[in-house]
Design a protein around this motif. Structure first.
Motif, PDB file in Angstrom:
ATOM      1  N   GLY A  88      24.376 -12.524  -0.104  1.00 18.50           N
ATOM      2  CA  GLY A  88      23.377 -11.481  -0.332  1.00 18.50           C
ATOM      3  C   GLY A  88      23.833 -10.431  -1.325  1.00 18.50           C
ATOM      4  N   LEU A  89      25.088 -10.010  -1.207  1.00 23.79           N
ATOM      5  CA  LEU A  89      25.620  -9.031  -2.160  1.00 23.79           C
ATOM      6  C   LEU A  89      25.721  -9.627  -3.557  1.00 23.79           C
ATOM      7  CD1 LEU A  89      28.360  -7.320   0.027  1.00 23.79           C
ATOM      8  CD2 LEU A  89      26.286  -6.264  -0.876  1.00 23.79           C
ATOM      9  N   TYR A  90      26.062 -10.905  -3.653  1.00 22.13           N
ATOM     10  CA  TYR A  90      26.110 -11.549  -4.973  1.00 22.13           C
ATOM     11  C   TYR A  90      24.706 -11.633  -5.573  1.00 22.13           C
ATOM     12  CZ  TYR A  90      27.002 -14.806  -8.742  1.00 22.13           C
ATOM     13  OH  TYR A  90      27.075 -15.391  -9.973  1.00 22.13           O
ATOM     14  N   ALA A  91      23.718 -11.926  -4.745  1.00 20.05           N
ATOM     15  CA  ALA A  91      22.335 -11.952  -5.235  1.00 20.05           C
ATOM     16  C   ALA A  91      21.924 -10.567  -5.739  1.00 20.05           C
ATOM     17  CB  ALA A  91      21.400 -12.433  -4.133  1.00 20.05           C
ATOM     18  N   ALA A  92      22.337  -9.516  -5.025  1.00 21.18           N
ATOM     19  CA  ALA A  92      22.049  -8.154  -5.471  1.00 21.18           C
ATOM     20  C   ALA A  92      22.731  -7.861  -6.806  1.00 21.18           C
ATOM     21  CB  ALA A  92      22.495  -7.150  -4.410  1.00 21.18           C
ATOM     22  N   LEU A  93      23.942  -8.366  -6.983  1.00 22.95           N
ATOM     23  CA  LEU A  93      24.655  -8.182  -8.249  1.00 22.95           C
ATOM     24  C   LEU A  93      23.909  -8.866  -9.396  1.00 22.95           C
ATOM     25  CD1 LEU A  93      28.322  -7.995  -8.867  1.00 22.95           C
ATOM     26  CD2 LEU A  93      27.184  -9.781 -10.104  1.00 22.95           C
ATOM     27  N   VAL A  94      23.451 -10.085  -9.164  1.00 21.06           N
ATOM     28  CA  VAL A  94      22.727 -10.820 -10.204  1.00 21.06           C
ATOM     29  C   VAL A  94      21.410 -10.115 -10.529  1.00 21.06           C
ATOM     30  CG1 VAL A  94      21.564 -12.996 -10.736  1.00 21.06           C
ATOM     31  CG2 VAL A  94      23.819 -13.023  -9.682  1.00 21.06           C
ATOM     32  N   VAL A  95      20.695  -9.660  -9.518  1.00 17.61           N
ATOM     33  CA  VAL A  95      19.426  -8.966  -9.749  1.00 17.61           C
ATOM     34  C   VAL A  95      19.657  -7.655 -10.496  1.00 17.61           C
ATOM     35  CG1 VAL A  95      17.545  -7.754  -8.559  1.00 17.61           C
ATOM     36  CG2 VAL A  95      18.209 -10.047  -7.843  1.00 17.61           C
ATOM     37  N   SER A  96      20.728  -6.943 -10.154  1.00 21.41           N
ATOM     38  CA  SER A  96      20.999  -5.664 -10.814  1.00 21.41           C
ATOM     39  C   SER A  96      21.287  -5.843 -12.303  1.00 21.41           C
ATOM     40  CB  SER A  96      22.165  -4.940 -10.135  1.00 21.41           C
ATOM     41  OG  SER A  96      23.384  -5.601 -10.393  1.00 21.41           O
ATOM     42  N   ARG A  97      21.749  -7.032 -12.690  1.00 21.80           N
ATOM     43  CA  ARG A  97      22.010  -7.300 -14.111  1.00 21.80           C
ATOM     44  C   ARG A  97      20.750  -7.115 -14.949  1.00 21.80           C
ATOM     45  NH1 ARG A  97      21.589  -8.020 -18.646  1.00 21.80           N
ATOM     46  NH2 ARG A  97      22.732  -9.356 -20.067  1.00 21.80           N
ATOM     47  N   TRP A  98      19.601  -7.521 -14.417  1.00 17.28           N
ATOM     48  CA  TRP A  98      18.361  -7.426 -15.186  1.00 17.28           C
ATOM     49  C   TRP A  98      17.453  -6.293 -14.712  1.00 17.28           C
ATOM     50  CZ3 TRP A  98      20.549 -12.211 -14.091  1.00 17.28           C
ATOM     51  CH2 TRP A  98      20.978 -12.911 -15.213  1.00 17.28           C
ATOM     52  N   ALA A  99      17.685  -5.753 -13.526  1.00 22.91           N
ATOM     53  CA  ALA A  99      16.792  -4.731 -12.983  1.00 22.91           C
ATOM     54  C   ALA A  99      17.176  -3.307 -13.395  1.00 22.91           C
ATOM     55  CB  ALA A  99      16.755  -4.834 -11.460  1.00 22.91           C
ATOM     56  N   VAL A 100      18.450  -3.059 -13.636  1.00 22.22           N
ATOM     57  CA  VAL A 100      18.907  -1.709 -13.971  1.00 22.22           C
ATOM     58  C   VAL A 100      19.011  -1.597 -15.488  1.00 22.22           C
ATOM     59  CG1 VAL A 100      20.736  -0.005 -13.658  1.00 22.22           C
ATOM     60  CG2 VAL A 100      20.154  -1.559 -11.793  1.00 22.22           C
ATOM     61  N   GLY A 101      18.311  -0.628 -16.041  1.00 22.04           N
ATOM     62  CA  GLY A 101      18.243  -0.496 -17.492  1.00 22.04           C
ATOM     63  C   GLY A 101      19.439   0.209 -18.116  1.00 22.04           C
ATOM     64  N   ASP A 102      19.906   1.281 -17.503  1.00 22.20           N
ATOM     65  CA  ASP A 102      21.021   2.049 -18.068  1.00 22.20           C
ATOM     66  C   ASP A 102      22.311   1.245 -17.965  1.00 22.20           C
ATOM     67  OD1 ASP A 102      22.416   4.295 -19.104  1.00 22.20           O
ATOM     68  OD2 ASP A 102      22.967   4.880 -17.061  1.00 22.20           O
ATOM     69  N   ARG A 103      22.968   1.019 -19.099  1.00 15.77           N
ATOM     70  CA  ARG A 103      24.152   0.158 -19.150  1.00 15.77           C
ATOM     71  C   ARG A 103      25.275   0.646 -18.252  1.00 15.77           C
ATOM     72  NH1 ARG A 103      26.717  -3.034 -23.779  1.00 15.77           N
ATOM     73  NH2 ARG A 103      24.678  -2.707 -24.663  1.00 15.77           N
ATOM     74  N   GLU A 104      25.657   1.897 -18.387  1.00 18.28           N
ATOM     75  CA  GLU A 104      26.787   2.403 -17.595  1.00 18.28           C
ATOM     76  C   GLU A 104      26.474   2.360 -16.105  1.00 18.28           C
ATOM     77  OE1 GLU A 104      28.911   5.954 -18.582  1.00 18.28           O
ATOM     78  OE2 GLU A 104      28.437   5.699 -20.701  1.00 18.28           O
ATOM     79  N   ARG A 105      25.277   2.746 -15.748  1.00 13.41           N
ATOM     80  CA  ARG A 105      24.896   2.719 -14.331  1.00 13.41           C
ATOM     81  C   ARG A 105      24.912   1.284 -13.807  1.00 13.41           C
ATOM     82  NH1 ARG A 105      19.082   3.946 -12.049  1.00 13.41           N
ATOM     83  NH2 ARG A 105      19.559   3.856  -9.846  1.00 13.41           N
ATOM     84  N   ARG A 106      24.393   0.350 -14.599  1.00 16.26           N
ATOM     85  CA  ARG A 106      24.358  -1.056 -14.202  1.00 16.26           C
ATOM     86  C   ARG A 106      25.769  -1.596 -14.002  1.00 16.26           C
ATOM     87  NH1 ARG A 106      21.582  -3.415 -18.392  1.00 16.26           N
ATOM     88  NH2 ARG A 106      23.498  -3.614 -19.580  1.00 16.26           N
TER      89      ARG A 106
END
Length: 133
Positions: A75-93
């Motif tokens: 589940g945490l890995y899935a969240a990591l993969v989703v955050s790659r495309w869902a979070v726009g700000d580079r540093e925050r991502r």
């Protein structure tokens, strides 16, 4: 706005330029996030090997803990993969992805330690001849 910067703004600007700062490493500043997905994916596969062995090959009393740990890690890995495309700000991502990888490592370690304790507690103790047991 004032032409002068406050002390806090100056110290933040200097900290961003400091090459020895931990947060200034390329994986947290200039990466697109793909390296985090690849490295964390390999780490997750390595973590799932002992967990799957505890659940599939020889299910004992630690199997429920291993299942929960494996589900949390996936589940945490899935969240990591989703955050790659869902979070726009580079540093925050990138900081989020690093934090998720640390969380995966902590959950996997804790789950495997708990499984080891459960497995070791199920091992019968045989008294040795001449001992006080």
């Amino acid at each position: 706005m004032s032409a002068r910067m406050s002390r806090a703004q100056v110290s933040r600007a200097q900290a961003r330029r400091d090459p020895t700062r931990m947060a200034n490493q390329p994986a947290l500043r200039s990466s697109d996030g793909t390296i985090w997905i690849v490295v964390t994916g390999l780490f997750v596969l390595i973590c799932l090997v002992p967990l799957s062995l505890l659940t599939v090959i020889d299910p004992r009393s630690s199997a429920p803990v291993a299942w929960v740990t494996a589900i949390l890690v996936i589940g945490l890995y899935a969240a990591l993969v989703v955050s790659r495309w869902a979070v726009g700000d580079r540093e925050r991502r990138l900081r989020l992805m690093a934090g998720l990888m640390i969380a995966i490592a902590a959950i996997a370690l804790l789950g495997l330690v708990i499984c080891a304790v459960i497995e070791w507690s199920a091992v019968p103790v045989t008294p040795v001849a001449g001992s006080l047991l």
